[in-house]
Design an enzyme around this catalytic site. Structure first.
Site, PDB file in Angstrom:
ATOM      1  N   ASP A 133       0.301  -5.315   3.986  1.00  0.00           N
ATOM      2  CA  ASP A 133      -1.487  -4.736   4.237  1.00  0.00           C
ATOM      3  C   ASP A 133      -2.261  -5.371   4.187  1.00  0.00           C
ATOM      4  O   ASP A 133      -2.994  -6.094   3.515  1.00  0.00           O
ATOM      5  CB  ASP A 133      -1.036  -3.682   3.617  1.00  0.00           C
ATOM      6  CG  ASP A 133      -2.531  -2.863   3.881  1.00  0.00           C
ATOM      7  OD1 ASP A 133      -3.196  -2.488   4.992  1.00  0.00           O
ATOM      8  OD2 ASP A 133      -2.800  -1.674   2.982  1.00  0.00           O
ATOM      9  N   ASP A 137       0.689  -1.273  -0.111  1.00  0.00           N
ATOM     10  CA  ASP A 137      -0.072   0.086   0.401  1.00  0.00           C
ATOM     11  C   ASP A 137       1.023   1.229   0.064  1.00  0.00           C
ATOM     12  O   ASP A 137       1.335   1.638   0.832  1.00  0.00           O
ATOM     13  CB  ASP A 137      -0.995  -0.147   1.218  1.00  0.00           C
ATOM     14  CG  ASP A 137      -1.826   1.521   1.035  1.00  0.00           C
ATOM     15  OD1 ASP A 137      -1.920   2.151   0.378  1.00  0.00           O
ATOM     16  OD2 ASP A 137      -2.472   1.618   2.258  1.00  0.00           O
ATOM     17  N   ARG A 154     -10.966  -0.306   2.405  1.00  0.00           N
ATOM     18  CA  ARG A 154     -12.376  -0.170   2.377  1.00  0.00           C
ATOM     19  C   ARG A 154     -13.288  -0.709   1.342  1.00  0.00           C
ATOM     20  O   ARG A 154     -14.295  -1.275   1.067  1.00  0.00           O
ATOM     21  CB  ARG A 154     -13.415   0.867   3.233  1.00  0.00           C
ATOM     22  CG  ARG A 154     -12.289   1.923   2.375  1.00  0.00           C
ATOM     23  CD  ARG A 154     -12.614   2.781   3.588  1.00  0.00           C
ATOM     24  NE  ARG A 154     -11.588   3.126   4.190  1.00  0.00           N
ATOM     25  CZ  ARG A 154     -11.618   4.461   5.007  1.00  0.00           C
ATOM     26  NH1 ARG A 154     -12.532   5.179   5.179  1.00  0.00           N
ATOM     27  NH2 ARG A 154     -10.640   3.983   5.667  1.00  0.00           N
ATOM     28  N   ASP A 169      -5.438   6.691  -0.358  1.00  0.00           N
ATOM     29  CA  ASP A 169      -4.758   5.936   0.840  1.00  0.00           C
ATOM     30  C   ASP A 169      -6.299   4.812   1.819  1.00  0.00           C
ATOM     31  O   ASP A 169      -5.484   3.829   2.735  1.00  0.00           O
ATOM     32  CB  ASP A 169      -4.318   6.461   1.523  1.00  0.00           C
ATOM     33  CG  ASP A 169      -2.932   5.403   2.677  1.00  0.00           C
ATOM     34  OD1 ASP A 169      -3.372   4.224   2.235  1.00  0.00           O
ATOM     35  OD2 ASP A 169      -2.831   6.321   3.363  1.00  0.00           O
ATOM     36  N   LYS A 200       1.321   7.583   0.666  1.00  0.00           N
ATOM     37  CA  LYS A 200       1.821   7.511   2.394  1.00  0.00           C
ATOM     38  C   LYS A 200       3.428   8.422   2.638  1.00  0.00           C
ATOM     39  O   LYS A 200       3.988   8.786   2.013  1.00  0.00           O
ATOM     40  CB  LYS A 200       2.621   6.302   3.064  1.00  0.00           C
ATOM     41  CG  LYS A 200       0.932   5.459   2.799  1.00  0.00           C
ATOM     42  CD  LYS A 200       0.968   4.156   2.763  1.00  0.00           C
ATOM     43  CE  LYS A 200       0.190   3.062   3.741  1.00  0.00           C
ATOM     44  NZ  LYS A 200      -1.197   4.013   4.326  1.00  0.00           N
ATOM     45  N   GLU A 244      -7.603   2.063   0.479  1.00  0.00           N
ATOM     46  CA  GLU A 244      -8.153   1.961  -0.401  1.00  0.00           C
ATOM     47  C   GLU A 244      -9.208  -0.019  -0.421  1.00  0.00           C
ATOM     48  O   GLU A 244      -9.523  -0.662  -0.547  1.00  0.00           O
ATOM     49  CB  GLU A 244      -7.362   1.133  -0.925  1.00  0.00           C
ATOM     50  CG  GLU A 244      -6.177   0.355  -0.490  1.00  0.00           C
ATOM     51  CD  GLU A 244      -5.206   0.764   0.727  1.00  0.00           C
ATOM     52  OE1 GLU A 244      -5.679   1.840   1.427  1.00  0.00           O
ATOM     53  OE2 GLU A 244      -4.749  -0.404   1.690  1.00  0.00           O
TER      54      GLU A 244
HETATM   55  N1  BES Z   1      -3.167   0.199   5.367  1.00  0.00           N
HETATM   56  C1  BES Z   1      -3.098   1.190   5.890  1.00  0.00           C
HETATM   57  C2  BES Z   1      -3.481   1.331   7.735  1.00  0.00           C
HETATM   58  C3  BES Z   1      -2.886   1.178   8.325  1.00  0.00           C
HETATM   59  C4  BES Z   1      -2.239   1.927   9.167  1.00  0.00           C
HETATM   60  C5  BES Z   1      -2.227  -0.346   8.175  1.00  0.00           C
HETATM   61  C6  BES Z   1      -0.981   2.112   9.704  1.00  0.00           C
HETATM   62  C7  BES Z   1      -1.499  -0.518   9.264  1.00  0.00           C
HETATM   63  C8  BES Z   1      -0.140  -0.301   9.647  1.00  0.00           C
HETATM   64  C9  BES Z   1      -4.765   1.614   5.198  1.00  0.00           C
HETATM   65  O1  BES Z   1      -4.860   1.080   3.615  1.00  0.00           O
HETATM   66  C10 BES Z   1      -4.819   3.226   5.144  1.00  0.00           C
HETATM   67  O2  BES Z   1      -3.882   3.505   4.907  1.00  0.00           O
HETATM   68  N2  BES Z   1      -5.026   3.965   6.037  1.00  0.00           N
HETATM   69  C11 BES Z   1      -5.662   5.277   6.562  1.00  0.00           C
HETATM   70  C12 BES Z   1      -7.102   5.677   6.575  1.00  0.00           C
HETATM   71  C13 BES Z   1      -7.026   7.042   5.866  1.00  0.00           C
HETATM   72  C14 BES Z   1      -6.929   7.858   4.666  1.00  0.00           C
HETATM   73  C15 BES Z   1      -8.975   7.431   5.806  1.00  0.00           C
HETATM   74  C16 BES Z   1      -5.173   5.739   7.561  1.00  0.00           C
HETATM   75  O3  BES Z   1      -5.907   5.027   8.450  1.00  0.00           O
HETATM   76  O4  BES Z   1      -4.298   6.381   7.553  1.00  0.00           O
HETATM   77 ZN    ZN Z   2      -4.044  -0.347   3.331  1.00  0.00          ZN
HETATM   78 ZN    ZN Z   3      -4.111   2.786   2.244  1.00  0.00          ZN
END
Ligand code: BES
Ligand code: ZN
Ligand code: ZN
Length: 500
Positions: free
Chosen positions: A288, A270, A351, A347, A277, A349
């Site tokens: 991920d 991801d 969901r 990001d 990121k 993604e």
């Molecule tokens: N894969 C990430 C979540 C994640 C964060 C997993 C840290 C493991 C460690 C997910 O796809 C993501 O990026 N989520 C975002 C959502 C936001 C953009 C609404 C997040 O949690 O920051």
């Molecule tokens: Zn993710």
């Molecule tokens: Zn993400």
């Protein structure tokens, strides 16, 4: 090899290392006198002086003199026997597993009743010991050219018990089945994104499905397009790798009814996409697909133990990349369900791919849905790195789940999902839903978004972003993938099968 004797006879032990529990009142351990008689009265002195500690999780290794077979004893502190929990026993055997990895004895005898209590039987101990040993002795091989360590280390096992030895052996075997599956999931989580692509994840699942006789379907891009999975395709749009929809069906009863779906997020890397990121936040995103690993691990246990419950595993897999083709914020996409989604954050993604996976599971007749995903950083903010976050729409189903989680020791905590939260997920000027309502309490928005596609089907959402890998070694293993929820999902299915 696992053997067991129907009697605890110290003079007949066949193994080079013996594991013995030492409680605060070791002298009250049944057969303690016989043990001292066989291995030396001086041990009583060492226990008294504290050189052999009874403190919980303290392990003292003592060489044995004048014995042709038993070379050493691992004295394992268990504290006050009355206060000893099942999780404590699992943990101390995790530590014994680490010790095995270091010293690699060929054979290990466990004095099983030295660990049991009024409420924890020899059978329980055998099961917990196997789980702990199997997980604790795990080491990830990785790709170091100098490495020649096995993935995990289990010597020949000898179980000393006064109870039914066959039953003890079979419970120990179930414990090793659980631990093996956890370790497989750990390897998947640790494998880098350039090696474990969605194609490779699909091949892994195909092999798993074939070896257990599951009905296995690994759908490629063309089939995913035909199904109209616009959400999974949007996430895949910037990638040179094809997406996969991985489907494994385990049919236990004649009719395909009362089906539990295990739905996993399988993002093999991801980047965040255009909502990219940070250079520190991106490291570790090979993990991920922890939800997919948990589902595959659980299916491995189900394949081994064959509970009386129909189960379908659905995993949506792709990486989330950037290119001229990639999806962007402001895009509006159409999911398989027909619901349209305004992209506010590429990001978010997980969901999206889960939305289509859930819709597919429903189409395949799912009556219960559990989705598992490394979905949000929000769950880490809310609960830290040692608790899995949950949402549900069904109290009864969740209760069964929580019983399973308490049994396995995989701590889970539920957060609310209110009408107000749902309103914010449904707020968009241009589409039915938006994929990122805000950063406040956003674990709830992530899971709640998936819930929009579940509708009324009894459902549990598990956010394992904090628990799927760990930065530091712990009782059950090294840093890296934990295989979290493998055991709880399998236990849930076993419990639901028993309820029939
Ligand atoms: N894969 C990430 C979540 C994640 C964060 C997993 C840290 C493991 C460690 C997910 O796809 C993501 O990026 N989520 C975002 C959502 C936001 C953009 C609404 C997040 O949690 O920051
Ligand atoms: Zn993710
Ligand atoms: Zn993400």
């Amino acid at each position: 090899m696992i053997i067991s004797t129907n009697d605890v006879l110290f003079e007949e032990i066949q193994s080079e290392t013996l594991v013995v529990a030492v409680s605060k009142h070791a002298e009250n351990t049944s057969k303690w006198e016989a043990f001292l008689k066989n291995f030396g009265e001086h041990i009583a002195e060492w226990v008294k002086s504290g050189d052999i500690s009874s403190e919980l999780k303290k392990i003292v290794k003592v060489p044995v003199a004048n014995n042709d077979v038993v070379k050493r004893i691992l004295f394992v502190g268990i504290g006050e026997r009355k206060q000893l929990t099942q999780e404590n026993i699992r943990e101390v055997f995790g530590l014994v597993g680490k010790e095995l990895l270091a010293s690699k004895p060929e054979s290990l005898a466990i004095w099983v009743p030295s660990f049991s209590t009024e409420s924890i039987s020899d059978i329980d101990v055998a099961y917990l010991a196997a789980e702990g040993l199997g997980m604790g002795s795990f080491k990830y091989e990785g790709y170091k050219t100098s490495s020649n360590v096995p993935d995990y280390y289990l010597p020949a096992i000898e179980l000393l018990t006064d109870e039914d030895s066959d039953e003890i052996v079979s419970y120990f075997e179930v414990g090793t089945i659980y631990a093996d599956a956890v370790n497989e999931a750990r390897i998947l989580v640790n494998t880098p994104g350039n090696v474990l692509t969605s194609t490779q994840l699909g091949e892994y699942a195909r092999e798993l499905g074939n070896s257990y006789g599951f009905e296995t379907e690994i759908l490629g891009k063309k089939e995913i397009e035909e199904l109209g999975m616009g959400a999974l395709l949007a996430v895949n749009q910037g990638s040179v790798e094809e997406p996969r929809l991985i489907v494994l069906k385990y049919q236990a009863t004649e009719k395909w009814e009362d089906v539990v779906a295990l739905v996993g997020k399988g993002i093999t890397f991801d980047t965040g996409g255009y909502s990219i990121k940070t250079k520190t936040g991106i490291v570790g995103m090979k993990g991920d697909m922890g939800g997919a690993a948990a589902v595959l691990g659980a299916m491995q246990i189900i394949g081994e133990l064959r509970p009386n419950k129909n189960v379908i595993a659905v995993i949506a897999s792709t990486d989330n990349m950037i290119s001229g083709n990639a999806f962007k914020p402001d895009d509006v996409i159409t999911s398989m369900s027909g619901k349209t989604i305004e992209i506010l954050n590429t990001d978010a993604e997980g969901r999206l791919v889960l939305a289509d996976a859930v819709t597919y599971a429903k189409q395949q007749g799912a009556n219960y849905i559990v989705d598992v995903a490394t979905l949000t950083g929000g769950v880490i903010t809310a609960l830290g790195y040692d608790k899995t976050g949950a949402l549900t729409n069904n109290e009864e189903f969740f209760e069964t789940f929580m019983e399973s989680s308490l049994e396995t020791g995989e701590f889970t905590w539920r957060l609310p999902l209110t009408e107000n939260d749902k309103k914010r997920i449904r707020k968009s000027d241009v589409a039915d839903l938006n994929n990122s309502p805000g950063s406040d309490g956003h674990m709830i928005f992530g899971g709640g978004f998936v819930g929009e596609f579940v509708e009324d089907t009894p459902w549990i959402h598990l956010d394992i972003a904090g628990t799927s890998d760990t930065r530091a070694a712990y009782d059950f293993g090294p840093k890296g993938g934990t295989g979290v929820m493998v055991r709880t999902l399998a236990t849930l299915i076993e419990r639901m099968a028993d309820e029939e």
